[in-house]
Design a protein around this motif. Structure first.
Motif, short mmCIF file in Angstrom:
data_model
loop_
_atom_site.label_atom_id
_atom_site.label_comp_id
_atom_site.label_asym_id
_atom_site.label_seq_id
_atom_site.Cartn_x
_atom_site.Cartn_y
_atom_site.Cartn_z
N MET A 1 31.17 2.89 41.73
CA MET A 1 31.49 1.69 40.93
C MET A 1 30.35 0.69 41.07
O MET A 1 30.00 0.30 42.18
N ARG A 2 29.75 0.30 39.93
CA ARG A 2 28.65 -0.66 39.95
C ARG A 2 29.04 -1.90 39.16
O ARG A 2 29.47 -1.81 38.00
N LEU A 3 28.89 -3.05 39.80
CA LEU A 3 29.31 -4.32 39.22
C LEU A 3 28.11 -5.24 39.04
O LEU A 3 27.10 -5.10 39.73
N ALA A 225 34.44 -8.01 43.19
CA ALA A 225 35.28 -6.81 43.14
C ALA A 225 36.76 -7.16 43.17
O ALA A 225 37.58 -6.45 42.57
N LEU A 228 37.70 -8.26 39.73
CA LEU A 228 37.76 -7.06 38.88
C LEU A 228 39.11 -6.38 39.01
O LEU A 228 39.71 -5.97 38.00
N GLU A 240 37.76 1.20 38.09
CA GLU A 240 36.49 1.88 37.85
C GLU A 240 36.11 1.83 36.37
O GLU A 240 34.93 1.67 36.02
N ALA A 243 35.01 -1.69 35.58
CA ALA A 243 33.68 -1.91 36.15
C ALA A 243 32.61 -1.39 35.19
O ALA A 243 31.61 -2.06 34.91
N ASP A 244 32.82 -0.19 34.67
CA ASP A 244 31.86 0.38 33.72
C ASP A 244 31.75 -0.49 32.47
O ASP A 244 30.64 -0.72 31.96
N THR A 246 32.54 -3.83 32.03
CA THR A 246 31.95 -5.16 32.23
C THR A 246 30.48 -5.07 32.57
O THR A 246 29.70 -5.95 32.19
N THR A 247 30.09 -4.01 33.26
CA THR A 247 28.66 -3.83 33.55
C THR A 247 27.89 -3.55 32.26
O THR A 247 26.82 -4.13 32.03
#
Length: 262
Positions: A1-3, A225, A228, A240, A243-244, A246-247
């Motif tokens: 998960m990348r934020l 997080a 999120l 997850e 996260a995808d 919003t990133t």
């Protein structure tokens, strides 16, 4: 998960005292990027230096409405010129704040309009601060957009559903902070439920407004997080997945930032 924490203030004392720890905890929480936001143009060199210090930190340039009376009025072209810095990805934060009313309205409106023009000139998104100013904010945004479009987002959104709807009609993004996690924010969560997923961003506004379960502590990018997770519950999707989304949204509006490495 990348934020991506789209709004924090890494130059504020609460975060500079342990910046190495702040950045390490952000990485551990999955925060791939941070945008440290300028509140006084005269302090932009300090903001830019923080952005230059790490590959995953970017910045903005602008005058917060509560500092509009503290520094000279910068011309739109001056702001746009500063925004040519390679790590500067946005104009702002600028806007209106009728809660504190530190700047006279005429001055606040002029400064906001100058930042809108700077966003046009630089082709960068405007980060908008709006507090207790819904009617005037919507009117100015609609007037200016009718002159010529510009990219923008309402940061730390805690305003009315009407302002959200009028902003969305202009193509703006809506960014949510830890406020949306507060027990008292049921109405805000109802508004968040109505925001299209492709217009939603997340932020901390660190060092302020730490989300539940960190209320009362100094906020920091790692805590994005927690915001999120609450927004994912509100939207009825997995964290997850949000996260995808919003990133991807952050990379779309802050398009001066390079894509994340695979």
């Amino acid at each position: 998960m990348r934020l991506i924490d789209t709004h924090c203030h890494l130059d504020f004392d609460e975060l500079t005292r342990d910046r190495a720890g702040v950045l390490a905890r952000a990485k551990q929480a999955g925060v791939a990027r941070m945008i440290t936001i300028c509140t006084e143009i005269e302090k932009f060199p300090r903001i830019a230096a923080i952005a230059e210090s790490a590959d995953n930190i970017f910045c903005s340039v602008g005058t917060h409405p509560n500092h509009a009376q503290d520094e000279r009025e910068f011309l739109a072209q001056e702001i746009a010129d500063l925004a040519q810095h390679p790590k500067c990805v946005a104009i702002g934060e600028a806007g209106l704040d009728y809660h504190y009313n530190r700047a006279e309205k005429d001055l606040a409106h002029r400064v906001l309009r100058a930042h809108i023009e700077a966003a046009r000139l630089a082709n960068l998104p405007l980060v908008i601060h709006s507090r207790d100013s819904d009617a005037d904010m919507a009117e100015i945004l609609e007037q200016e957009y009718a002159k010529s479009p510009f990219k923008a987002l309402l940061h730390c959104f805690s305003s009315s559903r009407e302002l959200a709807e009028r902003a969305l009609a202009l193509g703006l993004f809506i960014s949510f902070s830890g406020v949306v996690t507060f027990k008292s924010a049921a109405e805000l969560r109802e508004t968040a439920a109505l925001i299209p997923l492709d217009r939603m961003l997340i932020e901390t506004d660190a060092p302020f407004l730490a989300p539940v379960p960190h209320r009362g502590k100094t906020n920091e990018p790692a805590y994005v997080a927690d915001t999120l997770r609450v927004l994912a519950e509100v939207k009825g999707i997995a964290p997850e997945a949000l996260a995808d989304i919003t990133t991807a949204n952050a990379l779309k509006i802050f398009d001066k930032m390079p894509a994340l490495a695979a």
